[in-house]
Design an enzyme around this catalytic site. Structure first.
Site, short mmCIF file in Angstrom:
data_model
loop_
_atom_site.label_atom_id
_atom_site.label_comp_id
_atom_site.label_asym_id
_atom_site.label_seq_id
_atom_site.Cartn_x
_atom_site.Cartn_y
_atom_site.Cartn_z
N LYS A 32 0.97 -1.21 0.05
CA LYS A 32 0.03 -0.04 -0.06
C LYS A 32 0.80 1.23 0.00
O LYS A 32 0.75 1.89 -0.98
CB LYS A 32 -0.95 0.11 1.33
CG LYS A 32 -1.48 1.32 1.57
CD LYS A 32 -2.26 1.43 2.88
CE LYS A 32 -1.67 1.73 3.94
NZ LYS A 32 -1.47 3.06 4.28
N ASN A 33 1.70 1.39 0.99
CA ASN A 33 2.68 2.43 1.20
C ASN A 33 3.57 2.56 0.07
O ASN A 33 4.44 3.66 0.05
CB ASN A 33 3.46 2.43 2.48
CG ASN A 33 2.22 2.88 3.59
OD1 ASN A 33 1.02 2.91 3.35
ND2 ASN A 33 2.66 2.34 4.75
N CYS A 76 -4.90 12.88 11.64
CA CYS A 76 -5.71 11.53 11.65
C CYS A 76 -5.83 11.02 13.10
O CYS A 76 -5.24 11.74 14.04
CB CYS A 76 -5.07 10.38 10.60
SG CYS A 76 -3.32 9.84 11.09
N ARG A 117 0.27 14.63 12.03
CA ARG A 117 0.58 14.52 10.69
C ARG A 117 1.05 15.72 10.07
O ARG A 117 0.77 15.95 8.81
CB ARG A 117 -0.31 13.73 9.80
CG ARG A 117 -0.87 12.18 10.44
CD ARG A 117 0.19 11.19 10.91
NE ARG A 117 0.63 10.55 9.69
CZ ARG A 117 0.21 9.65 9.15
NH1 ARG A 117 -0.99 9.34 9.37
NH2 ARG A 117 0.81 9.09 7.94
N PRO A 118 1.88 16.61 10.47
CA PRO A 118 2.34 17.94 9.76
C PRO A 118 3.00 17.50 8.48
O PRO A 118 3.62 16.67 8.33
CB PRO A 118 3.33 18.69 10.86
CG PRO A 118 3.80 17.57 11.74
CD PRO A 118 2.87 16.40 11.74
N ASP A 130 5.37 19.96 7.31
CA ASP A 130 6.30 21.17 7.41
C ASP A 130 7.62 20.57 6.67
O ASP A 130 8.22 21.46 5.89
CB ASP A 130 6.55 21.61 8.62
CG ASP A 130 7.17 20.45 9.71
OD1 ASP A 130 6.45 19.56 9.78
OD2 ASP A 130 8.37 20.62 10.24
N LEU A 131 8.16 19.49 6.64
CA LEU A 131 9.26 19.07 6.16
C LEU A 131 9.15 18.88 4.69
O LEU A 131 10.36 19.25 3.87
CB LEU A 131 9.78 17.57 6.67
CG LEU A 131 10.17 17.62 8.23
CD1 LEU A 131 10.49 16.44 8.83
CD2 LEU A 131 11.08 18.50 8.67
N ASP A 174 4.40 0.78 11.94
CA ASP A 174 3.21 0.16 11.49
C ASP A 174 3.05 -1.35 11.93
O ASP A 174 2.04 -2.07 11.63
CB ASP A 174 3.42 0.15 9.87
CG ASP A 174 3.30 1.61 9.41
OD1 ASP A 174 3.37 1.75 8.09
OD2 ASP A 174 2.92 2.40 10.18
N ARG A 206 -9.08 0.13 4.48
CA ARG A 206 -8.02 1.17 4.01
C ARG A 206 -6.79 0.55 3.47
O ARG A 206 -5.90 0.68 2.64
CB ARG A 206 -7.77 2.09 4.77
CG ARG A 206 -8.76 3.28 5.20
CD ARG A 206 -8.12 4.32 5.95
NE ARG A 206 -6.93 4.90 5.46
CZ ARG A 206 -5.98 5.27 5.99
NH1 ARG A 206 -6.09 5.34 7.47
NH2 ARG A 206 -4.99 5.53 5.57
C1 EPZ Z 1 4.33 6.87 5.91
O1 EPZ Z 1 3.69 7.91 6.66
C2 EPZ Z 1 3.28 5.84 6.03
N1 EPZ Z 1 2.36 6.36 5.05
C3 EPZ Z 1 2.86 5.47 7.23
O2 EPZ Z 1 2.06 4.48 7.21
C4 EPZ Z 1 3.93 4.91 8.31
O3 EPZ Z 1 3.63 4.87 9.66
C5 EPZ Z 1 5.05 6.17 8.19
O4 EPZ Z 1 5.56 6.64 7.03
C6 EPZ Z 1 6.28 5.89 8.88
O5 EPZ Z 1 6.77 4.75 8.65
C7 EPZ Z 1 2.41 6.05 3.62
O6 EPZ Z 1 3.54 5.77 3.21
C8 EPZ Z 1 1.14 6.33 2.88
P1 EPZ Z 1 6.67 10.19 8.14
P2 EPZ Z 1 4.53 9.47 6.64
O7 EPZ Z 1 6.53 11.36 7.54
O8 EPZ Z 1 5.16 9.76 5.44
C9 EPZ Z 1 6.73 13.70 11.44
C10 EPZ Z 1 0.23 3.04 7.80
O9 EPZ Z 1 -0.38 2.55 8.82
N2 EPZ Z 1 6.52 14.51 10.46
O10 EPZ Z 1 7.73 9.27 8.31
O11 EPZ Z 1 3.23 10.50 6.90
C11 EPZ Z 1 5.51 12.85 11.64
O12 EPZ Z 1 4.39 13.66 12.28
C12 EPZ Z 1 0.60 4.32 7.87
O13 EPZ Z 1 0.28 2.15 6.67
C13 EPZ Z 1 6.77 15.82 10.63
O14 EPZ Z 1 6.90 16.31 11.83
O15 EPZ Z 1 5.40 9.16 7.84
C14 EPZ Z 1 5.62 11.72 12.22
O16 EPZ Z 1 5.59 11.84 13.85
C15 EPZ Z 1 0.66 5.03 8.96
N3 EPZ Z 1 6.92 16.74 9.74
C16 EPZ Z 1 7.07 11.24 11.90
O17 EPZ Z 1 7.59 12.68 11.17
C17 EPZ Z 1 6.81 16.46 8.13
O18 EPZ Z 1 6.52 17.22 7.47
C18 EPZ Z 1 7.15 10.29 10.95
O19 EPZ Z 1 6.26 10.83 9.81
C19 EPZ Z 1 6.40 14.86 7.93
C20 EPZ Z 1 6.47 14.19 9.06
#
Ligand code: EPZ
Length: 442
Positions: free
Chosen positions: A30-31, A124, A129-130, A132-133, A316, A408
């Site tokens: 999915k991801n 969610c 889920r910001p 900003d990065l 996950d 989902r």
């Molecule tokens: C991806 O989400 C996956 N989703 C998530 O899977 C997975 O849990 C996550 O990566 C971590 O492995 C998809 O790929 C569609 P992150 P993503 O950016 O990209 C913070 C599932 O169950 N952050 O690595 O959103 C954020 O808040 C889903 O299949 C910022 O602060 O994850 C979090 O605390 C859930 N600023 C941490 O980083 C940003 O701009 C990790 O988020 C982006 C992220």
């Protein structure tokens, strides 16, 4: 006139303690599929994606891309995409708000069109889920980005309408931010270096997909990714990697029911931390070839887990692993470091007799001899999987509600479990009829 009951969503009824056996086929990831669908926008020619799972999230992403003017044709696990006539109008908020992954379109749209508007994805169940990065990365590449009324307006500064390569350090190895920046960089002018990049297998899958369209990317899978921008990308025919989280979830289905089962296709290196932890708890995980693994059950011993960016233990898999720990001998400490609100399955596991205490982002799990079936409510995608796993092991009947979360991210999980011998079915509460049509969501 439909009664209240008839309006109720279907539920999953699980008779616990069935022993599983046999082999189960793992669907596409999915991801990976979601970000590859967005990545197809980078190319104005035909793109074919294979091994796509049938998931609600994939369906929603299809709707979002279609709303942007992308032509899509789904045929089984194949999706043909053509983004030649991509428009600039933004994806409808009501679709974006249901699928955070829709934000992945911002990088490719900016790289292709030089400007775009994408609704800000909300938070969610598991966290704020910001993004900003993502935004800071695009700004570093020469985009002017501002957020107004919940919409991200982005446009490339200067007359050339082309993003410029940049050196970007990610404060956190964000999967999504790494993917957004990497995709945008494929068509930027010059070289982009992403430092402290995410190393998840889905990053490498996206890099392989982009390379198959002619992108120049090195270092994916390490902490430093280097992208040399090109003028244009060309069509491709690409197969998505197997879903490591579905595989991990099914491994736990074997371990929690004391069953020997096999999974294929799976890339063991995508699950190294999960396999190591399962082995530490007692079960054997046998690598039966390049893409096949087998679980041999054993009495379960407690172990501690801490979720971390790849190659650390995946967030996950935390909820599913916690379900397993509730039945292990001894006490385990589960620390969730990636998301701020990803322990919501604890309350539902407690209803089934689990002994868990939570303090902040840490859960202390004391093993109990058995779980008892109960009506439980899923709160998010992986929590719903954890409740299904607990129901497989529990004494008596478990009724899982909130299946929209499960659908989902899992392609016919109950069908796969039934094929292994699990005793579960999806029923419409009102008429108690077998709702086979619900077992396929697409
Ligand atoms: C991806 O989400 C996956 N989703 C998530 O899977 C997975 O849990 C996550 O990566 C971590 O492995 C998809 O790929 C569609 P992150 P993503 O950016 O990209 C913070 C599932 O169950 N952050 O690595 O959103 C954020 O808040 C889903 O299949 C910022 O602060 O994850 C979090 O605390 C859930 N600023 C941490 O980083 C940003 O701009 C990790 O988020 C982006 C992220």
């Amino acid at each position: 006139m439909t009664t209240h009951l008839e309006e109720q969503q279907p539920v999953l009824k699980i008779q616990g303690q069935a022993t599983l056996k046999g082999e189960v086929t793992i669907s596409g990831a999915k991801n990976s599929a979601l970000v590859l669908m967005a990545g197809a926008i980078l190319c104005s020619e035909d793109c074919r994606l294979r091994n796509l799972p049938s998931l609600a999230d994939i369906h929603r992403m299809t709707q979002i891309l279609a709303a942007l003017g992308v032509k899509l044709q789904r045929n089984g696990d194949i999706l043909d995409i053509n983004a030649q006539h991509i428009g600039q109008d933004q994806a409808p908020y009501e679709l974006v708000s249901q699928l955070r992954a829709s934000f992945f379109v911002i990088g490719p749209l900016l790289a292709r069109l030089g400007m775009t508007r994408v609704p800000l994805p909300g938070g969610c169940a598991i966290g704020a889920r910001p993004v900003d990065l993502h935004v800071r990365g695009l700004q570093a590449m020469g985009a002017d980005v501002r957020i107004e009324h919940g919409v991200v307006h982005a446009c490339v500064k200067g007359s050339r309408q082309r993003l410029q390569g940049a050196k970007i350090y990610l404060d956190y190895p964000s999967v999504g931010a790494t993917e957004t920046i990497m995709m945008a960089a494929t068509l930027a002018e010059g070289e982009t270096i992403i430092e402290n990049a995410a190393q998840e297998p889905e990053i490498t899958d996206l890099a392989n997909f982009c390379r198959s369209m002619g992108a120049k990317i090195k270092g994916d899978g390490s902490k430093t990714i280097i992208v040399s921008g090109v003028e244009k990308l060309h069509s491709t025919d690409y197969s998505v990697i197997p879903d490591r989280i579905e595989a991990g979830t099914l491994l736990i289905a074997g371990a929690i029911t004391q069953s020997e089962i096999s999974l294929a296709p799976v890339f063991p290196e995508h699950l190294a931390s999960v396999i190591a932890k399962l082995r530490a708890m007692g079960p054997q995980v046998v690598i039966d070839g390049p893409d096949r693994i087998r679980l041999v059950p054993a009495p379960l011993k407690a172990t501690d887990i801490e979720t971390l960016p790849f190659p650390g233990f995946p967030t996950d898999m935390q909820a599913q692993f916690m379900a397993l720990l509730t039945l292990s001998e001894g006490s385990s400490i589960v620390t969730e470091t990636v998301f701020e609100n990803r322990l919501r399955h604890v309350a539902e596991l407690q209803r089934m007799g689990a002994d868990i205490r939570v303090k902040g982002n840490v859960a202390l799990v004391r093993g109990v001899p058995f779980l008892s079936g109960a009506p439980v409510m899923a709160t998010d995608l992986r929590a719903s999987a954890a409740l299904v796993l607990a129901g497989l092991a529990a004494k008596g009947t478990t009724v899982v509600q909130g299946l929209q979360h499960l659908d989902r991210g899992y392609d016919n999980l109950e069908g796969k479990l039934r094929k292994l011998g699990a005793n579960l079915r999806r029923v419409n509460v009102a008429s108690e009829q077998e709702s086979a049509e619900y077992s396929r969501v697409n």
